[in-house]
Design an enzyme around this catalytic site. Structure first.
Site, PDB file in Angstrom:
ATOM      1  N   HIS A   1      22.089 -12.505   5.431  1.00 18.53           N
ATOM      2  CA  HIS A   1      20.636 -12.708   5.350  1.00 18.53           C
ATOM      3  C   HIS A   1      20.171 -12.423   3.937  1.00 18.53           C
ATOM      4  O   HIS A   1      19.753 -11.309   3.611  1.00 18.53           O
ATOM      5  CB  HIS A   1      19.954 -11.771   6.364  1.00 18.53           C
TER       6      HIS A   1
ATOM      7  N   ARG B   1      13.441 -26.017 -10.248  1.00 19.97           N
ATOM      8  CA  ARG B   1      13.152 -27.437 -10.089  1.00 19.97           C
ATOM      9  C   ARG B   1      14.370 -28.352 -10.223  1.00 19.97           C
ATOM     10  O   ARG B   1      14.283 -29.532  -9.883  1.00 19.97           O
ATOM     11  CB  ARG B   1      12.105 -27.880 -11.114  1.00 19.97           C
TER      12      ARG B   1
ATOM     13  N   GLY C   1       9.052 -17.315   7.056  1.00 13.81           N
ATOM     14  CA  GLY C   1       7.622 -17.350   6.788  1.00 13.81           C
ATOM     15  C   GLY C   1       6.839 -16.376   7.652  1.00 13.81           C
ATOM     16  O   GLY C   1       7.413 -15.549   8.371  1.00 13.81           O
TER      17      GLY C   1
ATOM     18  N   GLU D   1      10.286  -9.157  13.136  1.00 14.45           N
ATOM     19  CA  GLU D   1      10.153  -8.400  11.888  1.00 14.45           C
ATOM     20  C   GLU D   1       8.760  -7.775  11.814  1.00 14.45           C
ATOM     21  O   GLU D   1       8.620  -6.565  11.660  1.00 14.45           O
ATOM     22  CB  GLU D   1      10.383  -9.329  10.695  1.00 14.45           C
TER      23      GLU D   1
ATOM     24  N   ASP E   1      17.952  -9.380   1.996  1.00  6.86           N
ATOM     25  CA  ASP E   1      16.780 -10.241   2.191  1.00  6.86           C
ATOM     26  C   ASP E   1      16.372 -10.912   0.882  1.00  6.86           C
ATOM     27  O   ASP E   1      16.731 -12.057   0.621  1.00  6.86           O
ATOM     28  CB  ASP E   1      15.636  -9.434   2.806  1.00  6.86           C
TER      29      ASP E   1
END
Length: 355
Positions: free
Chosen positions: A10, A65, A164, A194, A272
């Site tokens: 993760h 990008r 998200g 979470e 994370d």
């Protein structure tokens, strides 16, 4: 100091980029940042809560990008993780936001995959990739991410995630996207439990067919759910320092990791977004040691939860079987004595429920 092999399941690759590298990417890509110095970016990373973290994450990661950017992100983190003993890593990335800024699916997926290949060649680190669906996306957009993930499966894509803001965004509307992923051979590895309660975890398991749960710490609030997770061998990918930084827990000494494992729930350990949360695999394991959690149990949960082929799983299991875990745990105890967060955990003692 050798603290044993580690498996990380993760880690958001965009969140591994250190401020100085982020600034360099912004300059070469002509993208503005909300701060123009390392110190300024570091100050931005003092998060008020989870929503503030998401706001800053979106503001800063848009500077990535090009395929070269994505390759560099993977290789840089592979060097860091391997330095802490990582032998297997599953990296997360969020392609939808990049596509909306005019970057092609091919450039994104190929860039990350090139980084994985280079990480294996340079550091001997085995990596896989799990693109994330942001839970603020319309369900049809999520389905498109799932279709693209399946299309690039041969590049080492092994799962589909859901990330998200969790509050107000339950997992159920994304069931079709995860069905598309499952039909294409990708496992479901959503975030859940979470910042909201057990109902989010149940939705991820029942509606999305979760193979693992990222975070999942609020399962501790539902004893029946913990029994179910243990019986179904659903691994939780737990990130203690992240939970502290986003205020998902108020103090590390009361983190649910040890309680979850005491209930038989298998938990792997991860960073994370390590650059944003001022952490790394060494710090996470030092904190876990201070919480009384054994590195061997964390590693074995990682082996069980990894979305890899049979040969790779056997190799990871063999590494664990030949590790001197007593020596590794002793080294971690020493590391915990040198890490301020771990020292704070140890000084506080176990939560009252375990005293």
């Amino acid at each position: 100091m050798r603290t044993g092999p580690k498996i990380e399941l993760h880690v958001h690759l965009e969140g591994t980029v250190r401020p100085e590298t982020l600034l360099a990417m912004a300059r070469r890509n002509g993208e503005p940042l909300p701060a123009t110095t390392v110190e300024g970016l570091t100050e931005l990373y003092r998060f008020r809560d989870f929503d503030h973290f998401i706001e800053i994450w979106i503001m800063t990661t848009h500077v990535m990008r090009t395929a070269e950017d994505f390759r560099q992100v993977v290789v840089d983190y592979a060097a860091q993780a391997a330095g802490h003993g990582a032998v297997y890593v599953e990296g997360i990335f969020s392609p939808w936001f990049r596509v909306q800024r005019g970057i092609s699916w091919e450039e994104i997926f190929n860039g990350y995959a090139d980084g994985v290949a280079e990480a294996r060649e340079r550091f001997g680190l085995d990596m896989r990739l799990t693109p994330d669906v942001d839970r603020i996306l319309p369900p049809e957009a999520a389905c498109e991410v799932a279709r693209q993930a399946v299309r690039f499966r041969d590049l080492g894509i092994v799962g589909l995630g859901l990330g998200g803001p969790e509050v107000g965004h339950p997992p159920e509307p994304y069931a079709r996207a995860f069905a598309i992923a499952a039909d294409g051979g990708l496992a479901a590895v959503p975030h859940a439990g979470e910042t909201t309660g057990p109902e989010s975890i149940r939705g991820a398991v029942d509606a999305l067919g979760a193979r693992r749960i990222r975070h999942g710490i609020r399962a501790v609030d539902d004893p029946d759910l913990m029994v179910e997770l243990a019986e179904r061998n659903i691994v939780l990918d737990v990130c203690p320092v992240s939970n502290l930084r986003t205020r998902s827990v108020t103090e590390l000494a009361a983190h649910p990791l040890s309680a979850l494992m005491a209930a038989g729930v298998r938990c792997s350990l991860a960073t994370d977004d390590p650059a944003m949360f001022d952490t790394d695999l060494g710090r996470e394991h030092a904190v876990a040691a201070a919480l009384g959690v054994r590195a061997r149990d964390l590693y074995e949960a990682g082996v069980a939860g990894a979305l890899c082929d049979t040969a790779t799983r056997a190799r990871l299991a063999a590494i664990g079987a030949t590790t001197d875990w007593e020596a590794a745990q002793a080294a971690l105890a020493m590391a915990a004595g040198d890490d301020q967060l771990a020292v704070d955990v140890a000084a506080a003692g176990p939560p009252a429920v375990f005293r």
